[in-house]
Scaffold this motif. Sequence first.
Motif, PDB file in Angstrom:
ATOM      1  N   LEU A 121      17.146  -7.092  -4.843  1.00 15.69           N
ATOM      2  CA  LEU A 121      16.422  -7.127  -3.570  1.00 15.69           C
ATOM      3  C   LEU A 121      15.529  -5.899  -3.409  1.00 15.69           C
ATOM      4  O   LEU A 121      14.453  -5.978  -2.815  1.00 15.69           O
ATOM      5  N   ARG A 122      15.982  -4.757  -3.940  1.00 18.19           N
ATOM      6  CA  ARG A 122      15.147  -3.559  -3.896  1.00 18.19           C
ATOM      7  C   ARG A 122      13.893  -3.745  -4.748  1.00 18.19           C
ATOM      8  O   ARG A 122      12.811  -3.284  -4.388  1.00 18.19           O
ATOM      9  N   ARG A 123      14.052  -4.423  -5.881  1.00 17.54           N
ATOM     10  CA  ARG A 123      12.899  -4.673  -6.742  1.00 17.54           C
ATOM     11  C   ARG A 123      11.940  -5.683  -6.106  1.00 17.54           C
ATOM     12  O   ARG A 123      10.796  -5.788  -6.509  1.00 17.54           O
ATOM     13  N   MET A 124      12.434  -6.450  -5.151  1.00 18.50           N
ATOM     14  CA  MET A 124      11.610  -7.447  -4.462  1.00 18.50           C
ATOM     15  C   MET A 124      11.361  -7.025  -3.017  1.00 18.50           C
ATOM     16  O   MET A 124      11.250  -7.850  -2.118  1.00 18.50           O
ATOM     17  N   LYS A 125      11.283  -5.730  -2.829  1.00 16.36           N
ATOM     18  CA  LYS A 125      11.157  -5.189  -1.475  1.00 16.36           C
ATOM     19  C   LYS A 125       9.932  -5.726  -0.743  1.00 16.36           C
ATOM     20  O   LYS A 125       9.991  -6.102   0.430  1.00 16.36           O
ATOM     21  N   SER A 126       8.777  -5.785  -1.437  1.00 17.99           N
ATOM     22  CA  SER A 126       7.544  -6.268  -0.808  1.00 17.99           C
ATOM     23  C   SER A 126       7.678  -7.732  -0.414  1.00 17.99           C
ATOM     24  O   SER A 126       7.250  -8.142   0.671  1.00 17.99           O
ATOM     25  N   SER A 127       8.293  -8.527  -1.289  1.00 23.10           N
ATOM     26  CA  SER A 127       8.433  -9.958  -1.028  1.00 23.10           C
ATOM     27  C   SER A 127       9.332 -10.228   0.166  1.00 23.10           C
ATOM     28  O   SER A 127       9.013 -11.050   1.031  1.00 23.10           O
ATOM     29  N   THR A 128      10.462  -9.557   0.222  1.00 25.26           N
ATOM     30  CA  THR A 128      11.381  -9.780   1.344  1.00 25.26           C
ATOM     31  C   THR A 128      10.777  -9.276   2.646  1.00 25.26           C
ATOM     32  O   THR A 128      11.040  -9.839   3.712  1.00 25.26           O
ATOM     33  N   LYS A 129       9.959  -8.215   2.572  1.00 20.71           N
ATOM     34  CA  LYS A 129       9.285  -7.723   3.778  1.00 20.71           C
ATOM     35  C   LYS A 129       8.297  -8.774   4.291  1.00 20.71           C
ATOM     36  O   LYS A 129       8.191  -9.021   5.497  1.00 20.71           O
ATOM     37  N   CYS A 130       7.574  -9.410   3.363  1.00 21.88           N
ATOM     38  CA  CYS A 130       6.609 -10.435   3.756  1.00 21.88           C
ATOM     39  C   CYS A 130       7.319 -11.614   4.429  1.00 21.88           C
ATOM     40  O   CYS A 130       6.871 -12.120   5.458  1.00 21.88           O
ATOM     41  N   VAL A 131       8.437 -12.056   3.853  1.00 23.34           N
ATOM     42  CA  VAL A 131       9.214 -13.154   4.442  1.00 23.34           C
ATOM     43  C   VAL A 131       9.684 -12.774   5.843  1.00 23.34           C
ATOM     44  O   VAL A 131       9.576 -13.564   6.791  1.00 23.34           O
ATOM     45  N   ARG A 132      10.194 -11.571   5.960  1.00 22.38           N
ATOM     46  CA  ARG A 132      10.675 -11.104   7.266  1.00 22.38           C
ATOM     47  C   ARG A 132       9.553 -11.114   8.308  1.00 22.38           C
ATOM     48  O   ARG A 132       9.731 -11.586   9.436  1.00 22.38           O
ATOM     49  N   ASP A 133       8.379 -10.612   7.911  1.00 23.73           N
ATOM     50  CA  ASP A 133       7.252 -10.555   8.854  1.00 23.73           C
ATOM     51  C   ASP A 133       6.744 -11.946   9.228  1.00 23.73           C
ATOM     52  O   ASP A 133       6.388 -12.205  10.382  1.00 23.73           O
ATOM     53  N   ILE A 134       6.693 -12.860   8.243  1.00 25.21           N
ATOM     54  CA  ILE A 134       6.258 -14.229   8.533  1.00 25.21           C
ATOM     55  C   ILE A 134       7.231 -14.915   9.490  1.00 25.21           C
ATOM     56  O   ILE A 134       6.843 -15.531  10.482  1.00 25.21           O
ATOM     57  N   TYR A 135       8.536 -14.805   9.162  1.00 26.82           N
ATOM     58  CA  TYR A 135       9.552 -15.413  10.034  1.00 26.82           C
ATOM     59  C   TYR A 135       9.458 -14.861  11.457  1.00 26.82           C
ATOM     60  O   TYR A 135       9.629 -15.585  12.430  1.00 26.82           O
ATOM     61  N   MET A 136       9.183 -13.559  11.529  1.00 27.82           N
ATOM     62  CA  MET A 136       9.109 -12.919  12.841  1.00 27.82           C
ATOM     63  C   MET A 136       7.957 -13.481  13.672  1.00 27.82           C
ATOM     64  O   MET A 136       8.064 -13.631  14.895  1.00 27.82           O
ATOM     65  N   LEU A 192      10.551 -21.607  11.460  1.00 27.10           N
ATOM     66  CA  LEU A 192      10.305 -22.053  10.091  1.00 27.10           C
ATOM     67  C   LEU A 192      11.576 -22.480   9.356  1.00 27.10           C
ATOM     68  O   LEU A 192      11.503 -23.121   8.312  1.00 27.10           O
ATOM     69  N   VAL A 193      12.741 -22.075   9.847  1.00 27.56           N
ATOM     70  CA  VAL A 193      14.005 -22.466   9.193  1.00 27.56           C
ATOM     71  C   VAL A 193      14.806 -23.419  10.074  1.00 27.56           C
ATOM     72  O   VAL A 193      15.962 -23.712   9.792  1.00 27.56           O
ATOM     73  N   SER A 194      14.206 -23.907  11.137  1.00 27.84           N
ATOM     74  CA  SER A 194      14.909 -24.810  12.052  1.00 27.84           C
ATOM     75  C   SER A 194      15.223 -26.136  11.359  1.00 27.84           C
ATOM     76  O   SER A 194      14.405 -26.683  10.613  1.00 27.84           O
ATOM     77  N   SER A 195      16.409 -26.642  11.609  1.00 30.64           N
ATOM     78  CA  SER A 195      16.797 -27.926  11.008  1.00 30.64           C
ATOM     79  C   SER A 195      16.326 -29.111  11.857  1.00 30.64           C
ATOM     80  O   SER A 195      16.325 -30.248  11.400  1.00 30.64           O
ATOM     81  N   THR A 196      15.917 -28.828  13.090  1.00 35.89           N
ATOM     82  CA  THR A 196      15.423 -29.894  13.980  1.00 35.89           C
ATOM     83  C   THR A 196      13.972 -29.608  14.350  1.00 35.89           C
ATOM     84  O   THR A 196      13.666 -28.546  14.886  1.00 35.89           O
ATOM     85  N   TYR A 197      13.102 -30.540  14.031  1.00 33.93           N
ATOM     86  CA  TYR A 197      11.691 -30.410  14.367  1.00 33.93           C
ATOM     87  C   TYR A 197      11.095 -31.821  14.406  1.00 33.93           C
ATOM     88  O   TYR A 197      11.673 -32.778  13.868  1.00 33.93           O
ATOM     89  N   SER A 198       9.929 -31.957  15.019  1.00 32.02           N
ATOM     90  CA  SER A 198       9.278 -33.269  15.120  1.00 32.02           C
ATOM     91  C   SER A 198       8.053 -33.319  14.221  1.00 32.02           C
ATOM     92  O   SER A 198       7.341 -32.327  14.062  1.00 32.02           O
ATOM     93  N   ASN A 199       7.816 -34.469  13.607  1.00 33.53           N
ATOM     94  CA  ASN A 199       6.648 -34.646  12.747  1.00 33.53           C
ATOM     95  C   ASN A 199       5.371 -34.625  13.586  1.00 33.53           C
ATOM     96  O   ASN A 199       5.352 -35.068  14.739  1.00 33.53           O
ATOM     97  N   ASP A 200       4.319 -34.098  12.976  1.00 36.40           N
ATOM     98  CA  ASP A 200       3.052 -34.009  13.692  1.00 36.40           C
ATOM     99  C   ASP A 200       2.444 -35.408  13.887  1.00 36.40           C
ATOM    100  O   ASP A 200       2.350 -36.193  12.930  1.00 36.40           O
ATOM    101  N   PHE A 201       2.016 -35.706  15.113  1.00 36.41           N
ATOM    102  CA  PHE A 201       1.515 -37.041  15.454  1.00 36.41           C
ATOM    103  C   PHE A 201       0.203 -37.352  14.731  1.00 36.41           C
ATOM    104  O   PHE A 201      -0.023 -38.467  14.247  1.00 36.41           O
TER     105      PHE A 201
END
Length: 395
Positions: free
Chosen positions: A89-104, A133-142
């Motif tokens: 995870l330390r070697r993928m620090k930039s990637s995990t930061k990007c995921v965190r920021d997107i999710y936020m 983005l990780v929700s298990s319940t969502y509606s399809n776009d009309f």
Amino acid sequence: MEIIKTIDSKEGMKCILNGIQSFNANKFLWACNKSNFSVEDIDSMTNYVCSYQEKLEVEFDRLQRFGKNFTNRYSTEDNMFFDTQLAILRRMKSSTKCVRDIYMKFCPKEKKYTTRMRRLYNVQRNLYVTSYLVSSTYSNDFWGYDTHDSRLRALFEAMKKFFDSLYDCMNYALDIIRDELEASKDVEYTNYLYEKLVSELMETFDLTCTMITSIDENALSGNPLYEGEKEYSGNRMNINANYHKCTKAQVFQYKLYRLMQERGYRDLLPCERNIFYNAIDKARSLRPIVKAFNSILPVEYKRKKLSADYIAMFFIWAGITNIRQGVEYFKNLYGANHDALPVPKYKRVSERYKVINSGIKSCEKTIVEMYHEFRDKISALNTIPNENSNRMMSV
């Protein structure tokens, strides 16, 4: 609601994998509608994700180099608390930061709560289960994905490419962890890797041994291989248990210590090995005492036959508890002196040893005084410390 952004090193990769694996266009559009982004927000996120795509490719390349020989090396490049998942995870620090920021960006808006309210209602939620983005319940776009603005589609394509690359990267990381686990179960393999590392260091060992004659055991405190000797009966199991748990420097230190012990052990007489197999330095420091033994006997002592009393006192002072082995040891070393006296038989020494012990317990003054005089003479020779002085002085 307070959003917790930290990720557990043990389950972190699986948590992210579960989220990005379920990412699709309908969930993305639903999350966008929930978040009410402006055009500027969308353009900014697209540029942000694209910039991290490049960083992810660099990290993936670095991770592949790391994983190529990772399980083929006995020692790690981290410390003894090395954790594979944390290191990856330390070697993928930039990637995990990007995921965190997107999710936020796709999280419900945070509400301000007082400390009392937070404690009362426990309104903390983890980012990796709260984001839309990780929700298990969502509606399809009309209207369908193709009917949306090109900017929105560009953001989706950038995120999809990033998540696909990250998925491959994290699966590769999990393969490294699985390979390490399998290798750690193979005793033959881990011992082979250990010996391979030792052979690489052998030239340095020989050079170091010429400069250093001994290593203090206190210096090995905290060394996993040295500490493991107390837990594992066999050396092979100890080596296996410490696969990827110690640095190359710790392997070097431990092996150097053992080499010095073995070389010193080979220099001892068989009788010395029997008694001092775990205290080589002590065996060496006792040699001059035995050699000069006649000098610590009383002046009025009749030098016809060595008294069992004084041999027994020497055993007590030196911490020798096995009388039979002790007599053999004493006869071999003392008997080599040109002025050595005949040594009494085993049974006599054994009896005298018991007599002295019982005499000490019953506070027989004569014996105590004899021992104190004997001990003082030995101490004057500046040799090993008196390990039994506490016991004798307490009488």
